[in-house]
Scaffold this motif. Structure first.
Motif, PDB file in Angstrom:
ATOM      1  N   MET A 204     -63.037  61.145  70.178  1.00  0.00           N
ATOM      2  CA  MET A 204     -62.273  62.399  70.126  1.00  0.00           C
ATOM      3  C   MET A 204     -63.245  63.517  70.482  1.00  0.00           C
ATOM      4  SD  MET A 204     -59.771  64.077  67.294  1.00  0.00           S
ATOM      5  CE  MET A 204     -60.802  64.923  66.119  1.00  0.00           C
ATOM      6  N   THR A 206     -63.926  67.713  72.262  1.00  0.00           N
ATOM      7  CA  THR A 206     -63.381  69.065  72.363  1.00  0.00           C
ATOM      8  C   THR A 206     -64.436  69.954  73.014  1.00  0.00           C
ATOM      9  OG1 THR A 206     -62.297  70.860  71.140  1.00  0.00           O
ATOM     10  CG2 THR A 206     -64.213  69.880  70.089  1.00  0.00           C
ATOM     11  N   GLN A 328     -53.733  68.498  74.760  1.00  0.00           N
ATOM     12  CA  GLN A 328     -54.053  67.938  73.449  1.00  0.00           C
ATOM     13  C   GLN A 328     -52.980  68.259  72.413  1.00  0.00           C
ATOM     14  OE1 GLN A 328     -57.251  66.033  72.878  1.00  0.00           O
ATOM     15  NE2 GLN A 328     -56.576  65.913  75.010  1.00  0.00           N
ATOM     16  N   GLU A 371     -60.633  75.206  69.330  1.00  0.00           N
ATOM     17  CA  GLU A 371     -60.931  73.815  69.699  1.00  0.00           C
ATOM     18  C   GLU A 371     -59.656  73.053  70.026  1.00  0.00           C
ATOM     19  OE1 GLU A 371     -63.543  71.875  66.649  1.00  0.00           O
ATOM     20  OE2 GLU A 371     -63.624  73.887  65.830  1.00  0.00           O
ATOM     21  N   GLN A 373     -58.028  69.681  70.560  1.00  0.00           N
ATOM     22  CA  GLN A 373     -58.446  68.335  70.184  1.00  0.00           C
ATOM     23  C   GLN A 373     -57.260  67.540  69.667  1.00  0.00           C
ATOM     24  OE1 GLN A 373     -60.430  68.732  65.807  1.00  0.00           O
ATOM     25  NE2 GLN A 373     -61.473  69.894  67.363  1.00  0.00           N
ATOM     26  N   GLN A 390     -57.010  57.925  69.950  1.00  0.00           N
ATOM     27  CA  GLN A 390     -58.332  58.054  69.318  1.00  0.00           C
ATOM     28  C   GLN A 390     -59.175  56.792  69.337  1.00  0.00           C
ATOM     29  OE1 GLN A 390     -58.422  60.133  65.580  1.00  0.00           O
ATOM     30  NE2 GLN A 390     -57.088  61.762  66.291  1.00  0.00           N
ATOM     31  N   LEU A 401     -59.276  64.549  78.276  1.00  0.00           N
ATOM     32  CA  LEU A 401     -58.934  65.871  77.719  1.00  0.00           C
ATOM     33  C   LEU A 401     -58.873  66.851  78.879  1.00  0.00           C
ATOM     34  CD1 LEU A 401     -60.407  67.759  74.667  1.00  0.00           C
ATOM     35  CD2 LEU A 401     -60.384  68.847  76.911  1.00  0.00           C
TER      36      LEU A 401
END
Ligand SMILES: *[C@@H]1O[C@H](CO)[C@@H](O)[C@H](O)[C@H]1NC(C)=O
Ligand SMILES: *[C@@H]1O[C@H](CO)[C@@H](O)[C@H](O)[C@H]1NC(C)=O
Ligand SMILES: *[C@@H]1O[C@H](CO)[C@@H](O)[C@H](O)[C@H]1NC(C)=O
Ligand SMILES: *[C@@H]1O[C@H](CO)[C@@H](O)[C@H](O)[C@H]1NC(C)=O
Ligand SMILES: *[C@@H]1O[C@H](CO)[C@@H](O)[C@H](O)[C@H]1NC(C)=O
Ligand SMILES: *[C@@H]1O[C@H](CO)[C@@H](O)[C@H](O)[C@H]1NC(C)=O
Ligand SMILES: *[C@@H]1O[C@H](CO)[C@@H](O)[C@H](O)[C@H]1NC(C)=O
Length: 411
Positions: A204, A206, A328, A371, A373, A390, A401
């Motif tokens: 994961m 960001t 996201q 962020e 995420q 994830q 992303l």
């Protein structure tokens, strides 16, 4: 077979993601060796924006834009030179890509296919656990503490690469990731792709960028509490305990409550008179360090590029506004509750020559971290069904992303 899958996966993503062609070329072994400036920074620009980056954590170090008076502002926190990123002991994760698992992992533990993994702790030390009781941003030597390599660098784009070995910080299997930043007109585009080549592992990521849309030069207030935030799809948030670890609950952000940024845009400091703001970001913490969910699947098919932004942040003082577009499903916002005047501004920021009235440091609430995420600690909350977003193994589709930070200036 694994290697073939790996290359096919990366090539497929690169083809479907404009801007990653360069990463694909680099993966084929055709890389240039770009050189940074004397401060160790790599620069890219568009007609309206100019940005600097350092290899440490693949971090954005500078972002220049003209405010409503035509005055150039540098609106991201960072250091003056690349060397200082490695020397600074406070390590605020300035503008970096935390990895391989951003945000917190409860008890530094997770389970995949019945096997329990323990990763390195680095947050909330106690007498019994001097190194900490949970893992933040991938551990004490997470991606944000390591120098990425620069694989390609053009006038308006840069690609960083990291190879994270099997077992590093306790995570299973090797992960290879490419981070591409591009400036185009008023847009800053972020593409991150990662593949797991050996074992199933959590991924994961960001961009952990600290913003002050006044370039820390606001002569009326030193904080960012007057910045206005909108999270139009975030009617809910992830509930956390006293040390910001998810409890498993998803909470409603009732209209008018402190965490409501969905019913209408609101200044970050607007709810600071509400008693509920106390302990909102953990025990004895006043402010925000929360994970809002982005609930828009229910609205039917959408294209993240053209659908309205998942977040907008603006400052009336400078007139600068960011609209954050992203693919996201969650969004963390931190209102710099933990800052206390020990982080010094860059030379390009703040007000010079009047230190008594305008200290050249970041005060509490002096910045806002945005962020994009996925759900924090989704790997320990199987009831949320975040697995496909994830956990990644060899042969799986890559982790991807995408985000576009669109800037505008209001007169
Ligand atoms: C690598 O890039 C150079 C310059 O762009 C080009 O001439 C060369 O053919 C490329 N090599 C490969 C293997 O793609
Ligand atoms: C590097 O940056 C740090 C922090 O911004 C600053 O204190 C230091 O003087 C700089 N060093 C050089 C050689 O410019
Ligand atoms: C990372 O890069 C910085 C700045 O260029 C340099 O000072 C530092 O030694 C590098 N660290 C490692 C581990 O290579
Ligand atoms: C927390 O992690 C430790 C080892 O790091 C383990 O012994 C313990 O069972 C874990 N506790 C929970 C509740 O998962
Ligand atoms: C504050 O900054 C603004 C924008 O740069 C400027 O127009 C104004 O004159 C400044 N006010 C004071 C009191 O310095
Ligand atoms: C901050 O916003 C509040 C509420 O809108 C307003 O009353 C105040 O004047 C603003 N302060 C500054 C310094 O802009
Ligand atoms: C300020 O914050 C830094 C980083 O969290 C910490 O190391 C330092 O002790 C704090 N200083 C004060 C005076 O609270």
């Amino acid at each position: 077979m694994q290697l073939k899958n790996k290359l096919m996966g990366l090539a497929a993503v690169a083809m479907s993601l404009p801007g990653l062609a360069a990463a694909a070329a680099a993966a084929k072994g055709n890389s240039t060796s770009p050189q940074p400036d004397k401060n160790g920074k790599y620069w890219i620009k568009s007609d309206s924006l100019k940005a600097g980056f350092v290899a440490y954590g693949a971090s954005i170090s500078d972002l220049y834009i003209n405010d409503k008076y035509g005055i150039q502002r540098d609106i991201v926190a960072g250091w003056d030179n690349a060397t200082y990123y490695t020397l600074d002991g406070q390590h605020p994760n300035y503008g970096n890509v935390p990895g391989r698992y951003a945000n917190r992992i409860k008890n530094s533990t997770f389970e995949i296919d019945g096997e329990t993994y323990h990763v390195e702790p680095n947050e909330h030390p106690t007498e019994d656990h001097p190194d900490g009781v949970n893992t933040l941003h991938g551990g004490p030597d997470g991606w944000g503490y390591r120098n990425f390599t620069v694989t390609t660098h053009t006038d308006n784009s840069i690609t960083f690469k990291i190879v994270d070995p099997d077992g590093k910080e306790g995570f299973p299997g090797e992960v290879i990731s490419y981070v591409t930043y591009t400036l185009d007109g008023w847009d800053w585009d972020i593409s991150i792709v990662a593949i797991s080549t050996e074992k199933k592992t959590p991924i994961m990521l960001t961009s952990h960028t600290y913003w002050n849309l006044d370039g820390f030069a606001n002569n009326e207030t030193q904080t960012a509490l007057n910045h206005t935030l909108s999270l139009p799809y975030s009617g809910q948030r992830v509930a956390v305990d006293n040390i910001l670890i998810p409890t498993g609950e998803i909470l409603a952000n009732e209209k008018g409550s402190v965490n409501d940024f969905w019913s209408k845009p609101k200044q970050i400091g607007a709810s600071f008179d509400d008693p509920e703001i106390h302990d909102n970001c953990g025990l004895d913490c006043t402010g925000y360090d929360n994970c809002w969910t982005v609930n828009r699947q229910q609205l039917g098919a959408y294209d993240w590029r053209t659908h309205s932004p998942v977040a907008s942040l603006s400052s009336a003082w400078s007139g600068i506004k960011i609209d954050v577009y992203s693919d996201q499903d969650a969004f963390q916002m931190y209102s710099c509750n933990g800052q206390n005047g020990t982080l010094t501004l860059k030379e390009s920021q703040g007000i010079h020559g009047d230190e008594d009235n305008f200290p050249r440091t970041i005060p509490q609430y002096g910045c806002v971290v945005l962020e994009v995420q996925d759900y924090i600690d989704g790997i320990n909350n199987p009831a949320w069904f975040r697995g496909p977003k994830q956990i990644f193994g060899p042969g799986d589709d890559p982790y991807v992303l995408r985000a576009r930070y669109h800037f505008s200036v209001d007169a």
